[in-house]
Design a protein around this motif. Sequence first.
Motif, mmCIF file in Angstrom:
data_model
loop_
_atom_site.group_PDB
_atom_site.id
_atom_site.type_symbol
_atom_site.label_atom_id
_atom_site.label_comp_id
_atom_site.label_asym_id
_atom_site.label_seq_id
_atom_site.Cartn_x
_atom_site.Cartn_y
_atom_site.Cartn_z
ATOM 1 N N TYR A 291 0.709 -1.101 -0.048
ATOM 2 C CA TYR A 291 0.049 -0.066 -0.069
ATOM 3 C C TYR A 291 0.885 1.149 0.147
ATOM 4 C CZ TYR A 291 -3.839 3.150 1.331
ATOM 5 O OH TYR A 291 -4.786 3.885 1.293
ATOM 6 N N GLY A 292 1.849 1.178 0.968
ATOM 7 C CA GLY A 292 2.632 2.457 0.963
ATOM 8 C C GLY A 292 3.471 2.717 -0.638
ATOM 9 N N GLY A 293 3.995 1.353 -1.093
ATOM 10 C CA GLY A 293 4.760 1.430 -2.457
ATOM 11 C C GLY A 293 3.673 2.086 -3.362
ATOM 12 N N ILE A 294 2.297 1.807 -3.537
ATOM 13 C CA ILE A 294 1.456 2.265 -4.293
ATOM 14 C C ILE A 294 1.465 4.127 -4.238
ATOM 15 C CG2 ILE A 294 -0.928 2.640 -5.103
ATOM 16 C CD1 ILE A 294 -1.492 -0.108 -4.461
ATOM 17 N N PHE A 295 1.441 4.339 -2.854
ATOM 18 C CA PHE A 295 1.595 5.663 -2.663
ATOM 19 C C PHE A 295 2.827 6.302 -2.845
ATOM 20 C CE2 PHE A 295 3.689 8.610 0.673
ATOM 21 C CZ PHE A 295 2.963 9.720 0.479
ATOM 22 N N ALA B 45 4.706 -11.550 -0.187
ATOM 23 C CA ALA B 45 4.468 -10.916 -1.376
ATOM 24 C C ALA B 45 4.343 -9.581 -1.589
ATOM 25 C CB ALA B 45 2.871 -11.658 -1.889
ATOM 26 N N THR B 46 3.668 -8.730 -0.697
ATOM 27 C CA THR B 46 3.608 -7.484 -0.693
ATOM 28 C C THR B 46 4.680 -6.648 -0.580
ATOM 29 O OG1 THR B 46 2.697 -7.279 1.550
ATOM 30 C CG2 THR B 46 0.962 -7.413 -0.015
ATOM 31 N N LEU B 47 5.723 -7.131 0.440
ATOM 32 C CA LEU B 47 7.092 -6.668 0.480
ATOM 33 C C LEU B 47 7.682 -6.722 -0.856
ATOM 34 C CD1 LEU B 47 9.307 -5.373 2.164
ATOM 35 C CD2 LEU B 47 9.993 -7.781 2.860
ATOM 36 N N GLY B 48 7.759 -7.824 -1.473
ATOM 37 C CA GLY B 48 8.289 -7.954 -2.865
ATOM 38 C C GLY B 48 7.684 -6.838 -3.880
ATOM 39 N N VAL B 49 6.556 -6.685 -3.903
ATOM 40 C CA VAL B 49 5.829 -5.458 -4.499
ATOM 41 C C VAL B 49 6.332 -4.184 -4.332
ATOM 42 C CG1 VAL B 49 3.548 -4.527 -5.212
ATOM 43 C CG2 VAL B 49 3.532 -6.949 -5.036
ATOM 44 N N LEU B 50 6.527 -3.978 -3.073
ATOM 45 C CA LEU B 50 6.953 -2.604 -2.317
ATOM 46 C C LEU B 50 8.187 -2.326 -3.151
ATOM 47 C CD1 LEU B 50 7.005 -0.160 -0.705
ATOM 48 C CD2 LEU B 50 7.587 -1.617 1.284
ATOM 49 N N LEU B 51 9.178 -3.519 -3.105
ATOM 50 C CA LEU B 51 10.480 -3.268 -3.471
ATOM 51 C C LEU B 51 10.697 -3.244 -4.995
ATOM 52 C CD1 LEU B 51 12.192 -5.926 -1.194
ATOM 53 C CD2 LEU B 51 12.460 -3.613 -0.601
ATOM 54 N N VAL B 52 9.629 -3.981 -5.729
ATOM 55 C CA VAL B 52 9.694 -3.708 -7.267
ATOM 56 C C VAL B 52 9.234 -2.253 -7.438
ATOM 57 C CG1 VAL B 52 8.551 -4.306 -9.312
ATOM 58 C CG2 VAL B 52 9.274 -6.257 -7.755
ATOM 59 N N LEU B 53 8.220 -1.880 -6.879
ATOM 60 C CA LEU B 53 7.814 -0.587 -7.227
ATOM 61 C C LEU B 53 8.850 0.572 -6.962
ATOM 62 C CD1 LEU B 53 3.893 -0.581 -5.929
ATOM 63 C CD2 LEU B 53 4.942 -0.632 -8.315
ATOM 64 N N SER B 54 9.566 0.314 -5.900
ATOM 65 C CA SER B 54 10.644 1.215 -5.285
ATOM 66 C C SER B 54 11.657 1.302 -6.438
ATOM 67 C CB SER B 54 11.157 1.063 -4.092
ATOM 68 O OG SER B 54 10.090 1.261 -3.105
ATOM 69 N N ALA C 7 -2.408 4.104 -10.319
ATOM 70 C CA ALA C 7 -3.073 3.696 -9.065
ATOM 71 C C ALA C 7 -4.188 2.565 -9.420
ATOM 72 C CB ALA C 7 -3.565 4.905 -8.488
ATOM 73 N N GLY C 8 -5.104 2.789 -10.213
ATOM 74 C CA GLY C 8 -6.207 2.086 -10.663
ATOM 75 C C GLY C 8 -5.571 0.826 -11.182
ATOM 76 N N LEU C 9 -4.747 0.674 -12.176
ATOM 77 C CA LEU C 9 -4.123 -0.584 -12.688
ATOM 78 C C LEU C 9 -3.418 -1.347 -11.825
ATOM 79 C CD1 LEU C 9 -3.339 -2.100 -15.339
ATOM 80 C CD2 LEU C 9 -1.203 -0.607 -15.594
ATOM 81 N N LEU C 10 -2.702 -0.776 -10.967
ATOM 82 C CA LEU C 10 -1.774 -1.543 -9.791
ATOM 83 C C LEU C 10 -2.675 -2.161 -8.938
ATOM 84 C CD1 LEU C 10 0.921 0.789 -9.227
ATOM 85 C CD2 LEU C 10 1.250 -1.300 -10.297
ATOM 86 N N LEU D 227 -9.771 -1.586 -4.957
ATOM 87 C CA LEU D 227 -9.547 -0.725 -6.153
ATOM 88 C C LEU D 227 -9.800 0.684 -5.335
ATOM 89 C CD1 LEU D 227 -9.257 0.428 -8.961
ATOM 90 C CD2 LEU D 227 -11.594 -0.188 -9.283
ATOM 91 N N TYR D 228 -10.887 0.918 -4.674
ATOM 92 C CA TYR D 228 -10.891 2.226 -4.048
ATOM 93 C C TYR D 228 -9.850 2.573 -3.193
ATOM 94 C CZ TYR D 228 -15.888 1.765 -5.984
ATOM 95 O OH TYR D 228 -16.885 1.559 -6.617
ATOM 96 N N GLY D 229 -9.613 1.686 -2.399
ATOM 97 C CA GLY D 229 -8.129 1.998 -1.431
ATOM 98 C C GLY D 229 -6.973 2.259 -2.215
ATOM 99 N N GLY D 230 -6.868 1.461 -3.156
ATOM 100 C CA GLY D 230 -5.294 1.838 -4.234
ATOM 101 C C GLY D 230 -5.640 3.392 -4.881
ATOM 102 N N LEU D 231 -6.883 3.716 -5.139
ATOM 103 C CA LEU D 231 -7.106 5.136 -5.708
ATOM 104 C C LEU D 231 -6.681 6.148 -4.644
ATOM 105 C CD1 LEU D 231 -10.046 4.658 -7.989
ATOM 106 C CD2 LEU D 231 -7.694 5.102 -8.533
#
Length: 301
Positions: free
Chosen positions: A39-43, A106-115, A80-83, A206-210
């Motif tokens: 979530y922080g990674g999307i931000f 899994a989400t830690l991996g996503v965070l690292l990838v986005l960073s 944001a919507g796509l992710l 989706l709403y949370g990611g937006l």
Amino acid sequence: MLYLLQQLLNGVHSAAIYALLAFGYALGNGLLRRTNLAYGGIFAFCGQTMILTAVYGWQVLWLTLPATVAFGILVALAYAGLLSRLLSRAVFAPLATRSPNAIVAATLGVLLVLSELSRIAADTHDYWLPPMLATPVVFASSGNFVATLTVIQLINTEIVVLVIVGGTAFLARSDFGRHWRATADDPFAAQLCGIDTARVFHRALLYGGLCAGLAGVLAALYYGNIGFGAGLVYGLKILFITAVGGYYAPGRAALGAAIFGMAEALWAGYFPIEWRDAWMYALLAAMLVLAGDRKDAPSAV
């Protein structure tokens, strides 16, 4: 007294960003019930995407400043919507019934990838937006001391208030809100009542990611830059805040996050700022322990 007022005003904008992040996080995790470090990674990713897109629009497309900022905002919210859609279907849905550690990893991996994607796209350079709407608005003055907020702070705060108030009203009165509460309370019983819990799950994420993407955009517009590691810092703070306030009341989580943002501003104004995060994390940890003790205490009835 004016100094205290200025510190409170300083906390208004950060309180608004925290509140929007907590609202979106509680909206998704009320159903997910797992730690979501992405979530922080999307931000952070959306904030950096907005900046990089604006730089591209300015330097390559030769857009005017308002046009390049609008272009950056649209691209960031689209990401944001796509992710959010990709994560909800490819990561959260398959792992939601597995071990909680699977979601964390899994989400830690996503965070690292986005960073890393943001760092590579920026070629490890820090790009800055020019100061925008930085005109001070005076709230009070005495002699040479003036308590102010800038126009961009006021606009960002108004946007956040509208989103949270509107989102809270939407959850309270809409069919989606009723279905969200039913699914958060007991997904199996909600299915027996004919609710499409999978659809509610994906829409909530989706709403949370937006919300996270919008918070990243607002932070980028105000600060002019977001660091590559900001996603982990903000993500951990929101995780602790919503854990204290509860995942089943997004409005209450937003209010608690706003109070936390104001407390951070007051600490920075009166105490050494290098100790701010350590003490704020300690406060949140203590509140979690106390909340756990209250839940474990025997009932008097």
